[in-house]
Design an enzyme around this catalytic site. Sequence first.
Site, mmCIF file in Angstrom:
data_model
loop_
_atom_site.group_PDB
_atom_site.id
_atom_site.type_symbol
_atom_site.label_atom_id
_atom_site.label_comp_id
_atom_site.label_asym_id
_atom_site.label_seq_id
_atom_site.Cartn_x
_atom_site.Cartn_y
_atom_site.Cartn_z
ATOM 1 N N HIS A 62 8.706 57.937 150.451
ATOM 2 C CA HIS A 62 9.542 58.785 149.598
ATOM 3 C C HIS A 62 10.999 58.642 150.036
ATOM 4 O O HIS A 62 11.312 57.974 151.028
ATOM 5 C CB HIS A 62 9.085 60.242 149.640
ATOM 6 C CG HIS A 62 9.216 60.920 150.974
ATOM 7 N ND1 HIS A 62 8.466 60.560 152.080
ATOM 8 C CD2 HIS A 62 10.000 61.959 151.387
ATOM 9 C CE1 HIS A 62 8.780 61.341 153.092
ATOM 10 N NE2 HIS A 62 9.727 62.195 152.705
ATOM 11 N N ASP A 66 14.894 60.485 156.550
ATOM 12 C CA ASP A 66 14.170 60.144 157.774
ATOM 13 C C ASP A 66 13.037 59.158 157.512
ATOM 14 O O ASP A 66 12.323 58.767 158.442
ATOM 15 C CB ASP A 66 13.649 61.406 158.470
ATOM 16 C CG ASP A 66 12.742 62.259 157.601
ATOM 17 O OD1 ASP A 66 12.935 62.294 156.378
ATOM 18 O OD2 ASP A 66 11.822 62.905 158.151
ATOM 19 N N HIS A 140 5.263 67.008 147.716
ATOM 20 C CA HIS A 140 6.434 67.188 148.565
ATOM 21 C C HIS A 140 7.612 67.563 147.672
ATOM 22 O O HIS A 140 7.485 67.642 146.447
ATOM 23 C CB HIS A 140 6.700 65.906 149.362
ATOM 24 C CG HIS A 140 7.638 66.080 150.510
ATOM 25 N ND1 HIS A 140 7.527 67.116 151.412
ATOM 26 C CD2 HIS A 140 8.725 65.357 150.906
ATOM 27 C CE1 HIS A 140 8.488 67.009 152.310
ATOM 28 N NE2 HIS A 140 9.231 65.961 152.031
#
Length: 319
Positions: A62, A66, A140
């Site tokens: 995604h 990070d 998410h």
Amino acid sequence: MEFQFLGTGAGMPSKARNVSGLALRTHGAPHWSLVDCGEGTQHQILRSAWSLHTLRAVFITHMHGDHCYGLPGLLASAGMQNRSAPLFVVGPAPLRAFLQGVMATSELGLPFPVEFVEVGCLHGADPLPDLRVHAIALSHRVPCWAYAFTERSVERRIDTERLRAAGVAPGTAWGRLQHGEDVALDDGRVLHADDFLLAPRKARKIIVGGDNDRPQLLVEEARTAEVLIHEATYTEDVLHKVGPGPQHSSARMTAAAGQAAGVPNLVLTHFSPRYQDSGPLTIGAVEAEARMAYGGHLFLARDFDRYLLDRDGRLSLQS
């Protein structure tokens, strides 16, 4: 199959953990794949045995930093090392615009082609010759996926007892049968390989999840997997304090999903920087919570941990 963690932290790097990155390959293969590429991943690669020259594909789960901020730098370094082979980059649709924007504004030209594959079109692409790759949608704050890697082909062993019973002594005929060739013997008999090969073992499967606050989404897929690698960003008490906004899983949630799936090996990663080896919040608390809900082989990943999944589905920590 083998994999090595290049980063096991969540959100931002710490002194002990870099952000997300995982190297994966079939054991002994000349190429490897990278799942996620957070900032600093190329520095982690420099401290490992992996090479940008043999990297075949990058899979991004995604578009949070990070998990993808390290990719432009990695591509630039590969170019400066005179890489020429094509590189597959698999990920969400915005990843293409992200890379094109960085390349345009920084005047980055690459001496090798980048073959971009949108994750929704992965079923029509074959980025890896030795592994089938399947994407599973997760839950998410931004669209996010898990990737399931399954062996394409499985070797078959010869039935030595049947060969001996047929009066065939060990020799070149055995080797040819092992490779699937039919063999004509000096006495006129023809041995058909399928008659002397044992049933193939199960193809091994490893699932690598991105960020996800509903690990139950992977239960059905994980029923046929040997390994599930999934985030355990928080313990339950911290998750309740943080609230649902970040949309991450607790160790208990992930462990319960692993138990429901019956997956024999569960590897937890993506830990909040709150958890250290000592202090008020320890990584031991994450492990203890997971063990209360999961009865299989549990591992808590650390940067540079390397794992081997053998042909019988046993996972072991190598270093």
